[in-house]
Structure formats: structure tokens, C-alpha cells
Enzyme design. Structure first.
Site: not given
Length: 153
Positions: A16-19
Site C-alpha cells: 500500500i502506497e499512501l502518498s
């Protein structure tokens, strides 16, 4: 690694990459958490959606390495050491087949609902006539497995 784990094991890994910032400063982490907390928690709850169960033989013994196939999905999984399995699935109706060497395959209809818990879909497989004959001739003892567990020589 995620693709390999999914395709060759029962493991389902995610990244998961949030930014756009790969290494945010620690002072930014509380804000990132607040911005994404609700969606991450809802996503994590989805791990319970699908089917799970145990594949057993007629003597109520779990069958290790049995194959679980969902009709229309080209990715089979295998049962663990006690014959248990789990399979993430979206809500809907599925035809699920359990099969193992020396046993007659069995297909069941399993309905996955929008509940936050998995649908139980157990199987009891009967020995095929070939394996029954081997047992009657004394070639296989009652407690002996008729197939090699996954990963064995």
C-alpha cells in the site's frame, strides 16, 4: 514478491502506497494516518470475506494438500496441514470443488454474503475405488496418506 507469493503459495501479500513521498518525515505520519485510517480499516476487514473450511476424509481426518478450485477463477489453492483452507472471494454464488489424489472430487455451491465473516464450506471426500482396492489388499494402512503432502520429494 507479491505476484510470486500469490501464484505459487496460498499467501496473499499487498503493498500500500499512501502518498507520493516514499519516506515522509515522522511529523507527517499522524496526518497520513488520519487521512487514510477509515479506508485502511475497512480494507483490512475484507480479509474475512470469502470462504473457509476443512477437507476431510470419511474417517474425519483432514486431507493435507487437497486442491480447492473455484469455477471461473484460474487460481487453485491447497489445504494446509490439518486440511483447512481459506479463499478470499467477493460476494456471490460459487461452485467450489475439492479434490485430492486417491479421492473422488466433490463440488459444492457456496454463497458468499456481504457479512464480515467467511462462509463455511467444508468437504468430506470419499476414497476412489482405486484407493479402496489398495486398502483392501493391504497395500495401504488405514492411517496412511495415499498422496504425498505438498513439498515432499
Amino acid at each position: 514478491m507479491n505476484d510470486f507469493s500469490y501464484l505459487h503459495t496460498n499467501c496473499f501479500e499487498i503493498t500500500i502506497e499512501l502518498s507520493c513521498d516514499k519516506y515522509p518525515h515522522q511529523s507527517e505520519l499522524p496526518t497520513e494516518w488520519e487521512n487514510n485510517k477509515e479506508s485502511l480499516l475497512i480494507y483490512m476487514e475484507q480479509v474475512h470475506r470469502g470462504i473457509k473450511g476443512v477437507v476431510r476424509d470419511g474417517d474425519n481426518i483432514g486431507i493435507v494438500g487437497a486442491t480447492i478450485a473455484v469455477d471461473g477463477i484460474n487460481h487453485d489453492i491447497r489445504t494446509a496441514a490439518d486440511g483447512d483452507y481459506w479463499r478470499l472471494l467477493n460476494p456471490g454464488n460459487y461452485e467450489v470443488t475439492a479434490k485430492a489424489e486417491g479421492f473422488v472430487p466433490l463440488t459444492r455451491s457456496c454463497r458468499v454474503r456481504f457479512d464480515s465473516r467467511p462462509t463455511i464450506c467444508d468437504f468430506v471426500l470419499t476414497r476412489s475405488s482405486d484407493s479402496q482396492g489398495a486398502r483392501q489388499k493391504g497395500l495401504v494402512s488405514k492411517g496412511q496418506r495415499l498422496h504425498k503432502p505438498r513439498g515432499s520429494g
